[in-house]
Design an enzyme around this catalytic site. Structure first.
Site, PDB file in Angstrom:
ATOM      1  N   GLY A 165      43.102  50.062  55.670  1.00 51.30           N
ATOM      2  CA  GLY A 165      41.893  50.864  55.908  1.00 51.30           C
ATOM      3  C   GLY A 165      41.743  51.361  57.323  1.00 51.30           C
ATOM      4  O   GLY A 165      40.830  52.102  57.641  1.00 51.30           O
ATOM      5  N   HIS A 235      36.986  46.440  54.376  1.00 50.47           N
ATOM      6  CA  HIS A 235      38.413  46.149  54.135  1.00 50.47           C
ATOM      7  C   HIS A 235      38.731  44.668  54.216  1.00 50.47           C
ATOM      8  O   HIS A 235      39.889  44.292  54.265  1.00 50.47           O
ATOM      9  CB  HIS A 235      39.300  46.943  55.102  1.00 50.47           C
ATOM     10  CG  HIS A 235      39.055  48.417  55.018  1.00 50.47           C
ATOM     11  ND1 HIS A 235      39.346  49.134  53.875  1.00 50.47           N
ATOM     12  CD2 HIS A 235      38.487  49.283  55.881  1.00 50.47           C
ATOM     13  CE1 HIS A 235      38.972  50.396  54.067  1.00 50.47           C
ATOM     14  NE2 HIS A 235      38.456  50.512  55.267  1.00 50.47           N
ATOM     15  N   GLU A 287      49.908  51.577  48.835  1.00 51.76           N
ATOM     16  CA  GLU A 287      50.811  50.927  49.795  1.00 51.76           C
ATOM     17  C   GLU A 287      51.411  49.667  49.187  1.00 51.76           C
ATOM     18  O   GLU A 287      50.988  49.228  48.121  1.00 51.76           O
ATOM     19  CB  GLU A 287      50.090  50.594  51.097  1.00 51.76           C
ATOM     20  CG  GLU A 287      48.809  49.823  50.965  1.00 51.76           C
ATOM     21  CD  GLU A 287      47.995  49.862  52.277  1.00 51.76           C
ATOM     22  OE1 GLU A 287      47.348  50.879  52.571  1.00 51.76           O
ATOM     23  OE2 GLU A 287      48.027  48.863  52.996  1.00 51.76           O
ATOM     24  N   ASN A 289      52.653  45.620  50.199  1.00 55.35           N
ATOM     25  CA  ASN A 289      52.627  44.522  51.173  1.00 55.35           C
ATOM     26  C   ASN A 289      53.844  43.649  50.937  1.00 55.35           C
ATOM     27  O   ASN A 289      54.095  43.222  49.815  1.00 55.35           O
ATOM     28  CB  ASN A 289      51.355  43.690  51.017  1.00 55.35           C
ATOM     29  CG  ASN A 289      50.106  44.554  51.153  1.00 55.35           C
ATOM     30  OD1 ASN A 289      50.068  45.441  52.009  1.00 55.35           O
ATOM     31  ND2 ASN A 289      49.125  44.347  50.288  1.00 55.35           N
ATOM     32  N   ARG A 291      54.442  40.670  52.091  1.00 64.39           N
ATOM     33  CA  ARG A 291      54.118  39.289  52.494  1.00 64.39           C
ATOM     34  C   ARG A 291      53.465  38.556  51.326  1.00 64.39           C
ATOM     35  O   ARG A 291      53.058  39.187  50.341  1.00 64.39           O
ATOM     36  CB  ARG A 291      53.138  39.325  53.665  1.00 64.39           C
ATOM     37  CG  ARG A 291      51.789  39.884  53.247  1.00 64.39           C
ATOM     38  CD  ARG A 291      50.749  39.915  54.348  1.00 64.39           C
ATOM     39  NE  ARG A 291      49.447  40.316  53.825  1.00 64.39           N
ATOM     40  CZ  ARG A 291      49.065  41.589  53.669  1.00 64.39           C
ATOM     41  NH1 ARG A 291      49.858  42.570  54.012  1.00 64.39           N
ATOM     42  NH2 ARG A 291      47.877  41.891  53.141  1.00 64.39           N
TER      43      ARG A 291
END
Ligand code: MV4
Length: 444
Positions: A165, A235, A287, A289, A291
């Site tokens: 964000g 966010h 998007e 991630n 992780r």
């Protein structure tokens, strides 16, 4: 398999990783700042190394100190957790140069998904549905106006180096585009030292639905269902659940398989989360991630799979033994993030915990490093624990969550527990009828 893993993180996630290591018979090294000397993750580790002062830049972000801690203790792998260095490609490279395994994807994939334009281009080639937008970055106003006219307003200007964000600006009409571009660029330059921006159609009332994936880097990958993370404020996620109350089994299987196929083609290694906006029955990739996420827990509760153990096994070179056909989704899970914050103003509330009594019983899990007498330091994010509840149905899960919240005692500091008690009583929450703006509207 690794002999010793250094956990380059703190708080509840450091404890979570230690638990997985212990179950695998792997020795653990905790690193900590001077402010975290009394933290639970330090107490439960086999060894601990103080790596610097309270500021993250002097400790948990201090790569030379973390590498030195590996050399001193002989750790042969590092688990970065989330936040801090978890998505720092340079850190992954430096560890590999020292022949220390970074428990995560390749540095190449970390870097790729860190650039939101490259991530979108990759997502497109992998067959993931995208938000309509610019093909690459925006270099001038005329170009932006033309693309925006093709897409249709409102338009969102996003920072390529952003994510979560940061560096986003909405233009509702063409007259606002110039200012939106300029502001987004300046924010991106300041926050990420990279003012590259791109455009997307602004989706006004989406849900935030993310798909958990697990790959072995050899072309095998499976999905572990989705999580609905729409209940958020600025966010910061507060309430996450699996499965999403908005999806039916057909949609769930379709998006899951689409993502798993993409991760097989990418030859992705490790755990990953592919984020979508969901609106009007359609998914739009925003998007990825690379992780382990805070909310990985709700996926564990409905699948019975320990994601950290799987991460460690894959990083140690084991092939993915889990097959998509083995995955069963049982019941419903909800996670509430217990933050040391005022439940109305969200002002941070560090300080000494005088009483700490977590709830228990069937289907109740508390991941936390807090204890009576522990002082929450003011230097780090405010998450002090996660209350995760599982039951056969969403309604039973809500009943159990309400009961567990009623048991949860944290004295000496403010926490978000009262907020969740209020949310549970809201009809929209009970019905699962919410989008990404719901909580901010409720709080307003
Ligand atoms: C969007 C969007 C609406 N339309 N993209 C925010 C963080 C990053 N994950 C992307 N985000 C958004 N991208 C388009 N084209 C709205 C958001 C957004 C958001 C997304 C997910 C969860 C919470 C959010 C809160 C505000 C905005």
């Amino acid at each position: 398999m690794f002999d010793k893993i250094l956990i380059a993180n703190r708080g509840e996630i450091a404890l979570r990783i230690e638990r997985a290591c212990k179950e695998l018979g792997i020795a653990t090294v905790a690193v900590h700042s001077t402010a975290d000397a009394d933290a639970m993750h330090v107490r439960l580790a086999d060894e601990s190394v103080c790596i610097g002062g309270p500021p993250a830049k002097d400790s948990y972000l201090n790569i030379p100190q973390i590498v030195s801690a590996c050399e001193i203790t002989g750790a042969d792998a590092v688990h970065p957790g989330y936040g801090f260095l978890a998505e720092n490609a340079r850190f992954a490279e430096i560890l590999e140069e020292h022949e220390i395994t970074f428990i995560g994807p390749s540095a190449e994939h970390v870097r790729l998904m860190g650039n939101k334009i490259e991530a979108k281009e990759t997502a497109k080639t992998l067959g993931l549905p995208l938000v309509p937008g610019s093909e690459g970055s925006i270099t001038n106003l005329e170009q932006a106006k033309k693309i925006a006219a093709d897409i249709g307003y409102p338009i969102l200007v996003k920072a390529a180096a952003g994510g979560g964000g940061r560096g986003m600006k909405v233009a509702h009409v063409e007259e606002e585009l110039d200012a939106a571009l300029a502001t987004a660029r300046i924010e991106a330059k300041t926050a990420f030292a990279d003012d590259t921006v791109y455009l997307e159609k602004y989706l006004a009332h989406p849900r935030h639905i993310e798909v958990q994936v697990l790959g072995d880097g050899e072309g095998n990958a499976i999905h572990l269902g989705e999580r609905d993370c729409s209940i958020q404020r600025r966010h910061q996620k507060l309430w996450e659940e699996a499965p999403s109350p908005a999806l039916n089994d057909g949609e769930r299987a379709k998006i899951g398989e689409t993502v798993a196929k993409a991760m097989r083609e990418l030859r992705y290694r490790g755990v990953g989360t592919v984020e979508f906006l969901y609106e009007g029955g359609e998914f739009y990739f925003i998007e990825m991630n690379t992780r382990l996420q805070v909310e990985h827990t709700v996926t564990e509760m409905i699948t019975g799979i320990d994601l950290v153990i799987e991460q460690i096994r894959i990083a140690a070179g084991a092939p993915l033994t889990l097959k998509q056909g083995d995955i069963r989704f049982n019941g419903h899970a909800i996670e509430c993030r217990i933050n040391a914050e005022d439940p109305r103003t969200f002002r941070p509330s560090p300080g000494k915990i005088t009483h700490f009594h977590p709830p228990g019983g069937l289907g109740v899990r508390v991941d936390s490093g807090a204890y009576a007498g522990y002082t929450i330091p003011p230097y780090y994010d405010s998450l002090i624990g996660k209350l995760i509840v599982h039951a056969r149905t969403r309604n039973e899960c809500l009943m159990r969550l309400k009961r567990a919240l009623g048991e949860f005692v944290v004295d000496g500091i403010d926490t978000t527990i009262p907020l969740f008690k209020a949310l549970i009583a809201e009809p929209d929450i009970a019905d699962g009828q919410y989008d990404i703006h719901w909580l901010e509207n409720y709080l307003a």
